[in-house]
Enzyme design. Structure first.
Site, PDB file in Angstrom:
ATOM      1  N   SER A 115       0.900  -1.198   0.165  1.00  0.00           N
ATOM      2  CA  SER A 115      -0.029  -0.027  -0.193  1.00  0.00           C
ATOM      3  C   SER A 115       0.732   1.249  -0.149  1.00  0.00           C
ATOM      4  O   SER A 115       1.770   1.494  -0.982  1.00  0.00           O
ATOM      5  CB  SER A 115      -0.934   0.047   1.219  1.00  0.00           C
ATOM      6  N   HIS A 138      -2.594  -1.146  -4.678  1.00  0.00           N
ATOM      7  CA  HIS A 138      -4.140  -1.192  -5.102  1.00  0.00           C
ATOM      8  C   HIS A 138      -4.522   0.380  -4.947  1.00  0.00           C
ATOM      9  O   HIS A 138      -3.819   1.321  -4.591  1.00  0.00           O
ATOM     10  CB  HIS A 138      -4.914  -1.660  -3.807  1.00  0.00           C
TER      11      HIS A 138
END
Length: 244
Positions: A115, A138
């Site tokens: 992340s 993501h």
């Protein structure tokens, strides 16, 4: 004899204290002085995480990075990463600080750099990843109450664009490919995005090299030696590790 032992014990306690409090330490050898910063668990932002959670506090890391940059004793910075991500603004702020340092910096992803850990991993001048480590890419996500208005989604998009711009500016991956990895629907069971293993991250140009602690420290020492001698630092080797 007893006084010497007490003195050695006090020195050891003083050396261990920064590791206990902030996960950082300074290594002094004849080859130079390296400050080691660990970024682990979840990046804590404006809200406190539960005491049972492993976290990295941005209010500790930011002044520490400023101190390392200004210190005449420290020659370079090694960043050890094993993070699940966390607060976007805090993580991106730390990444910007590392990227703007004039001293040699090397990052090493161990376990995971997921992340917001991705910008942190690429923020150093050279980046390494262990073969067994992974990185999750993501889209921006948020928990809690969300106002269902166009302005809200535009804000999310702007935030995501800032992250993409930073990653692409500090790695060899293209913006088009990075967006494609972010939005893949077939990689993660309960989400969209992509999980990359160490060698994949290098082959895609996200990380410079596959390697461990010895390789990362050797690279950092070489950068320190070049800076001290006034030699221009070589650009990262763009050859994928699998092709060597």
């Amino acid at each position: 004899m007893e006084e010497n032992q007490q003195g050695e014990q006090q020195e050891m306690e003083q050396a261990i204290q920064p590791i206990v409090e902030m996960g950082s330490s300074t290594i002094r050898t004849g080859r130079g002085t390296v400050h080691v910063l660990t970024i682990v668990g979840q990046i804590e932002g404006h809200q406190l995480l539960p005491p049972t959670s492993k976290s990295t506090k941005y209010e500790h890391v930011m002044p520490l990075l400023a101190m390392v940059e200004e210190s005449e004793e420290v020659d370079g910075l090694l960043v050890l990463l094993n993070t699940v991500g966390g607060d976007i603004e805090a993580g991106l702020g730390i990444a910007e600080l590392i990227a703007s340092m004039s001293k040699p910096t090397v990052s090493l992803v161990l376990g995971g750099g997921h992340s917001i850990g991705v910008p942190l991993a690429v923020s150093a001048k050279r980046s390494f990843i262990a073969p067994s480590a992974a990185m999750t890419i993501h889209p921006v996500r948020i928990s809690g109450t969300v106002i269902g208005a166009p302005q809200t989604y535009r804000c999310f998009q702007d935030m995501q664009d800032r992250i993409i711009t930073f990653i692409c500016a500090h790695s060899r991956i293209s913006e088009e490919h990075l967006r494609e990895l972010m939005l893949r629907p077939d990689q993660i069971a309960n989400d969209i995005g992509t999980v990359l293993e160490g060698r994949e991250a290098v082959e895609l140009g996200l990380i410079d090299r596959v390697g461990g602690l010895d390789e990362a420290l050797s690279c950092l020492r070489n950068m320190i030696r070049q800076q001290k001698s006034g030699s221009p630092q070589a650009t990262p080797d763009a050859t994928p590790e699998s092709a060597r």
